[in-house]
Design an enzyme around this catalytic site. Structure first.
Site, short mmCIF file in Angstrom:
data_model
loop_
_atom_site.label_atom_id
_atom_site.label_comp_id
_atom_site.label_asym_id
_atom_site.label_seq_id
_atom_site.Cartn_x
_atom_site.Cartn_y
_atom_site.Cartn_z
N THR A 11 0.82 -1.30 -0.17
CA THR A 11 0.10 0.17 0.04
C THR A 11 0.96 1.36 0.11
O THR A 11 0.63 2.03 -0.54
CB THR A 11 -1.14 -0.08 1.20
OG1 THR A 11 -1.98 -0.96 1.16
CG2 THR A 11 -1.66 1.22 1.45
N SER A 53 1.02 -7.36 -1.03
CA SER A 53 1.66 -8.47 -0.26
C SER A 53 0.72 -9.68 -0.40
O SER A 53 1.33 -10.83 0.11
CB SER A 53 1.89 -8.01 1.30
OG SER A 53 0.64 -7.72 2.00
N THR A 82 1.17 -4.57 4.50
CA THR A 82 0.87 -5.01 5.74
C THR A 82 -0.06 -6.29 5.87
O THR A 82 0.20 -6.97 7.12
CB THR A 82 -0.06 -3.75 6.49
OG1 THR A 82 -1.20 -3.75 5.55
CG2 THR A 82 0.92 -2.59 6.54
N ASP A 83 -0.60 -6.79 4.94
CA ASP A 83 -1.44 -8.17 4.98
C ASP A 83 -0.58 -9.29 5.52
O ASP A 83 -0.93 -10.19 6.18
CB ASP A 83 -2.33 -8.29 3.87
CG ASP A 83 -3.59 -7.44 3.98
OD1 ASP A 83 -4.20 -7.07 4.94
OD2 ASP A 83 -3.75 -6.97 2.90
#
Length: 162
Positions: A11, A53, A82-83
């Site tokens: 992101t 990710s 971040t995932d």
């Protein structure tokens, strides 16, 4: 001391295209953010990939690990979605023994957005990379987490100690 920034997408580097109503990963904003912040510490930026990710594979994580292990720098910041950031942190286990301080960082909103957490998170990662002991760390939400003891809590859209 010199820092290496490895970019993988996520992101932090996403663009928004109104006509498509979807995000796409563009050129990394890391170097622009560092220059704008007037980071005086020597650094270099290397792009490894441009992926969300959720699309990262074990082979991608092996590529990241190889880049970290082969880098002459011992202090490394990795921008990452971040995932699955915690999955990559686990894949990088053992960096302490190699004398490497690795900090994973991302954003919950693209850096190109005015209300993004990207600049703050990247600043936290730069500071962490300079002072943390060798090992794998995640710098998110104003907190530095041990990379092996953290999870993303999707219900509050934040990282928490595990």
């Amino acid at each position: 001391m010199s820092l290496l920034f490895l970019t993988t997408g996520g992101t932090i580097d996403k663009l928004y295209f109104d006509a498509l109503s979807e995000y796409q990963i563009g050129d990394s904003v890391v170097e622009r953010i560092l220059r704008t912040a007037r980071v005086a510490l020597p650094f270099r930026v290397a792009e490894l990939m441009r992926k969300d990710s959720l699309e990262l594979t074990d082979a991608d994580r092996a590529t990241i690990r190889t880049a970290v292990e082969g880098a002459p720098e011992t202090r490394i910041v990795i921008t990452h979605g971040t995932d699955t950031m915690t999955d990559t942190a686990r894949a990088l286990a053992g960096m302490a023994a190699a004398g490497k301080t690795v900090v994973l960082v991302g954003a919950l909103a693209p850096a190109r957005f005015a209300e993004s957490d990207a600049t703050f998170n990247l600043g936290l990662a730069v500071a962490t990379a300079q002072v943390a002991a060798p090992g794998v760390w995640i710098a998110m939400n104003g907190t530095v987490f041990d990379g092996a003891k953290v999870r993303k809590d999707r219900s509050i859209n934040s990282f928490v100690a595990a």
